[in-house]
Design an enzyme around this catalytic site. Sequence first.
Site, PDB file in Angstrom:
ATOM      1  N   GLU A 105      35.529  84.178  55.938  1.00  8.04           N
ATOM      2  CA  GLU A 105      35.100  82.851  55.498  1.00  8.04           C
ATOM      3  C   GLU A 105      33.817  82.934  54.668  1.00  8.04           C
ATOM      4  O   GLU A 105      33.538  82.075  53.842  1.00  8.04           O
ATOM      5  CB  GLU A 105      34.890  81.945  56.723  1.00  8.04           C
ATOM      6  N   HIS A 146      50.950 102.608  66.540  1.00 10.20           N
ATOM      7  CA  HIS A 146      52.412 102.640  66.603  1.00 10.20           C
ATOM      8  C   HIS A 146      53.008 101.502  65.799  1.00 10.20           C
ATOM      9  O   HIS A 146      54.174 101.151  65.982  1.00 10.20           O
ATOM     10  CB  HIS A 146      52.858 102.595  68.071  1.00 10.20           C
ATOM     11  N   LYS A 192      43.083  70.969  54.542  1.00 12.68           N
ATOM     12  CA  LYS A 192      42.756  69.738  55.278  1.00 12.68           C
ATOM     13  C   LYS A 192      43.205  68.516  54.481  1.00 12.68           C
ATOM     14  O   LYS A 192      43.811  67.605  55.025  1.00 12.68           O
ATOM     15  CB  LYS A 192      41.242  69.641  55.515  1.00 12.68           C
TER      16      LYS A 192
END
Length: 449
Positions: A290, A311, A425
Site C-alpha cells: 500500500e 512444495h 470503493k
Amino acid sequence: MINLKINTNSVKDFITENEIKLFEAEVDLQRKKIYEKTGPGNDFLGWVDLPEQIEPELFDSIEKDALDIRKKSQVVVVVGIGGSYLGARAVIDALSSNFHNAEPQRQGNPLVVYAGQNIGEDYMHELLHFLNDKEYSIIVISKSGTTTEPAIAFRLLRNHIEEKYGEDHAAERIFAITDASKGALKKLSQTKKYKTYVIPDDVGGRYSVLTPVGLLPIAVAGFDIRKLVEGARNMQAFLKKEQDLFKNPASLYATVRNILYRKGKTIEVMANYTPNMMYFTEWWKQLYGESEGKQHKGIFPAGVSFTTDLHSMGQYIQDGVRNIFETVVRVEKPRHHVTIPGDNDNLDGLNYIAGKRLSYVNQMAEEGTMLAHVDGEVPNLEISIPHLDEQVMGELIYFFEMGCAISGYILEINPFDQPGVEAYKKNMFALLEKPGFEEQTLKLKERLK
Ligand code: PA5
C-alpha cells in the site's frame, strides 16, 4: 543495542558493494526528509518518533482496560481492516502458541477473533453463532470511522451484543479506537458512551500498530506492550543515530531492494520458516504494497511460508520468471525443544537425523533453499532475529516501517497515502446504489450487462 541483523551475503552475486556505496548520498537525503519532515506525505510522519513519545499514562490506561476485558471475556472480537487489523494479528500470532485459538482458556487468555476484515456472509453468520453462548467484548478500530467492511461487521456485532447484555452493559464491553474528532465511529462512540482511544492524526493506518490500534488488542491477548514499545524505541534510537549506510539495517534494506528493483527484480517474496510469522508477512505485505505501489511503480510484495510453500511456490521461485528476490525473516531460536527420536527398525529411513532437533533440520532446509535459490538467480536477503518476544517484535516492526519510508522516497512516491484503494470503493458504492453515486451506478450496471 539492537537484536535484529541484516545479512546481504547472498545478494553479492547480483549487486556490488560499490553499487550500494553509490546510494549513500541518496539515502542521506531521504533520511533527512523523514527526520526533518520535508518529504511527500510529511503530515503522516507521526510514527517516526512515536515509540519514544508514548506517555506512561497511555500504557496504564490500556493495561487497565485490557485486564478488565480479560476478566470478563472468554472471547474478544477485534473489528478492523488493513492497518487497523494486521499489526495486532501479526504480533499476537507471532507470540502465541500455534494452537492458542484451540485452547486459549488453558493459558488464561481470552480467545481473540477478528471481524470486519472481510464481507463473507458465512464468516459473519458463523461468528455470531459462535458468540451466542460466549462471554465476549469488542474492540472496534477504524481511523476514518467510515470504512465499510468494519462498519457493517460492527453494526451486526453491536446488535448481537446489545441483545445479549442490554444496551448499557454492552457499552461496557465495547472499546472504540478511532480519530479524535471525526468519523461515524467517533459519533457513535460518543452517543453510546463507549470507552475510546485515539489514533493520532499524523499516523496512517499501516504505521499504527504501536498506537492503541495494536497495543490494546495485544495487551488483551496477554502480551507486554511496554516491552514491545521498548524494542521499537531501541530501534528508533539506533536507526536515527547510525548514519553509515552499511551499518544502518533500514537504510541498507531500502537500498538493496531498490537496486534489485532497478535490475528487474520487481517482486519481493518474504519467506519465513516459523509458522507463527505468517501474519507478520501479511502485515509487511500491506505496509509495503500500500505504501509503494503507486504511479505504475513499486516492488510487488509477496509472501511464502517455508517449508510448506517449497512444495508449491518453491517451484516458481526456483525456476519461473527471473524477476524475484527473496527476503527471509529468520528466527534463530525456537521457544521449545523437540528432538527426532531414534527407531530400531528405521523403516522410514530417518535414523540419519535421529537425535537432531527440528530447528536444526529447519535451519538446514533454510540454508539449502537459500543456496538453491541463489543458484536459480534469486538474490536472498536475510533479516534475522534471535527469538520471538515482545521486544524483538517491536524492533522488527519499527525496522520495516523505516525501511518502507526510505524505500518509498527512493522510488519517488509518497509512501503515506493510498489513492488507489478508492477505485474499488467508488464502484462498490455505485453498485450498492449508495445515494450520491447515481450516475456511476448506471454506467457500471451497463458495463456488467
Ligand atoms: O494503511 C491504511 O491506511 C489502510 O490500510 C487502513 O488501515 C484501512 O483502509 C482501514 O482504514 P480505517 O482505519 O480508516 O478503517
